[in-house]
Design a protein around this motif. Structure first.
Motif, PDB file in Angstrom:
ATOM      1  N   ASP A 167      -5.518 -10.581  -3.122  1.00 22.80           N
ATOM      2  CA  ASP A 167      -6.568  -9.624  -2.774  1.00 22.80           C
ATOM      3  C   ASP A 167      -7.235  -9.045  -4.019  1.00 22.80           C
ATOM      4  OD1 ASP A 167      -4.799  -8.234   0.095  1.00 22.80           O
ATOM      5  OD2 ASP A 167      -6.041 -10.038  -0.120  1.00 22.80           O
ATOM      6  N   GLU A 168      -6.466  -8.838  -5.089  1.00 26.01           N
ATOM      7  CA  GLU A 168      -7.030  -8.276  -6.313  1.00 26.01           C
ATOM      8  C   GLU A 168      -8.009  -9.243  -6.982  1.00 26.01           C
ATOM      9  OE1 GLU A 168      -3.175  -5.556  -7.561  1.00 26.01           O
ATOM     10  OE2 GLU A 168      -3.790  -7.217  -8.826  1.00 26.01           O
ATOM     11  N   ARG A 170       4.519  -9.405  -0.059  1.00 26.93           N
ATOM     12  CA  ARG A 170       3.497  -8.357  -0.197  1.00 26.93           C
ATOM     13  C   ARG A 170       2.887  -8.371  -1.607  1.00 26.93           C
ATOM     14  NH1 ARG A 170       4.614  -1.977   0.539  1.00 26.93           N
ATOM     15  NH2 ARG A 170       2.534  -1.289   0.037  1.00 26.93           N
ATOM     16  N   ALA A 171       3.719  -8.541  -2.616  1.00 31.23           N
ATOM     17  CA  ALA A 171       3.220  -8.585  -3.988  1.00 31.23           C
ATOM     18  C   ALA A 171       2.312  -9.792  -4.201  1.00 31.23           C
ATOM     19  CB  ALA A 171       4.395  -8.613  -4.970  1.00 31.23           C
ATOM     20  N   ASN A 182       0.530 -11.357  -1.868  1.00 30.02           N
ATOM     21  CA  ASN A 182      -0.716 -11.119  -1.131  1.00 30.02           C
ATOM     22  C   ASN A 182      -1.614 -10.137  -1.864  1.00 30.02           C
ATOM     23  OD1 ASN A 182      -0.080 -12.875   0.922  1.00 30.02           O
ATOM     24  ND2 ASN A 182       0.887 -11.302   2.188  1.00 30.02           N
ATOM     25  N   ASN A 183      -1.032  -9.139  -2.504  1.00 26.36           N
ATOM     26  CA  ASN A 183      -1.834  -8.170  -3.264  1.00 26.36           C
ATOM     27  C   ASN A 183      -2.515  -8.842  -4.450  1.00 26.36           C
ATOM     28  OD1 ASN A 183      -1.331  -6.016  -1.620  1.00 26.36           O
ATOM     29  ND2 ASN A 183       0.327  -5.175  -2.867  1.00 26.36           N
ATOM     30  N   LYS A 184      -1.832  -9.796  -5.085  1.00 27.96           N
ATOM     31  CA  LYS A 184      -2.446 -10.503  -6.209  1.00 27.96           C
ATOM     32  C   LYS A 184      -3.644 -11.312  -5.740  1.00 27.96           C
ATOM     33  CE  LYS A 184       1.350 -10.863  -9.459  1.00 27.96           C
ATOM     34  NZ  LYS A 184       2.238 -11.751 -10.218  1.00 27.96           N
TER      35      LYS A 184
END
Length: 142
Positions: A43-44, A36-37, A39-41
């Motif tokens: 997306d950011e 999850r971390a 994937n968030n990077k």
């Protein structure tokens, strides 16, 4: 069979993992968090466009509650008293109708019951005429 390694972490971190992992094992939960971390990077890095920001601002303006909106949503004391008065009148006319209908269409009832009901209706009518604040209408049926 996959290789297994040991990772040494502080005790408070293990307590957080245990408190939040639910039905997942510790390894599955840590794997989920890492995925999850990552994937968030990703997306950011894509960023947010100005159109999206403007859309969010417009949505927030719609959600902001003003004092005028609050006044529109709630009834005033006078409106509530008027509602109660109208409700009493409606109940009286409802009872008048069904008593009259019952007398015309139904079987003949005892005169004692009819006298009792009419006296209660007259009492209700007098109460409506007096328009006392906080009054209640109570009718007991046998």
């Amino acid at each position: 069979m996959s290789d297994r390694l040991m990772l040494i972490v502080p005790a408070d971190l293990v307590a957080k993992i245990e408190a939040n992992r639910g039905d997942l094992s510790q390894a599955e939960f840590i794997s989920y968090l890492i995925d999850r971390a990552l994937n968030n990077k990703l997306d950011e890095k894509q960023g947010i466009s100005q159109d999206e920001i403007d859309g969010i601002k417009a949505d927030l303006k719609k959600l902001i509650v003003t004092e005028e909106d609050i006044k529109k949503k709630y009834a005033t004391k006078e409106e509530f008293q008027s509602f109660m008065q109208d409700n009493r009148k409606l109940m009286k006319s409802f009872l008048d109708f069904f008593i009259g209908y019952g007398l015309e269409m139904g079987k003949k009832s005892d005169n004692n019951e009819l006298l009792e009901i009419t006296s209660k209706l007259k009492g209700l009518e007098e109460e409506l005429a007096a328009e006392e604040e906080g009054g209640e209408v109570k009718i007991k049926w046998k």
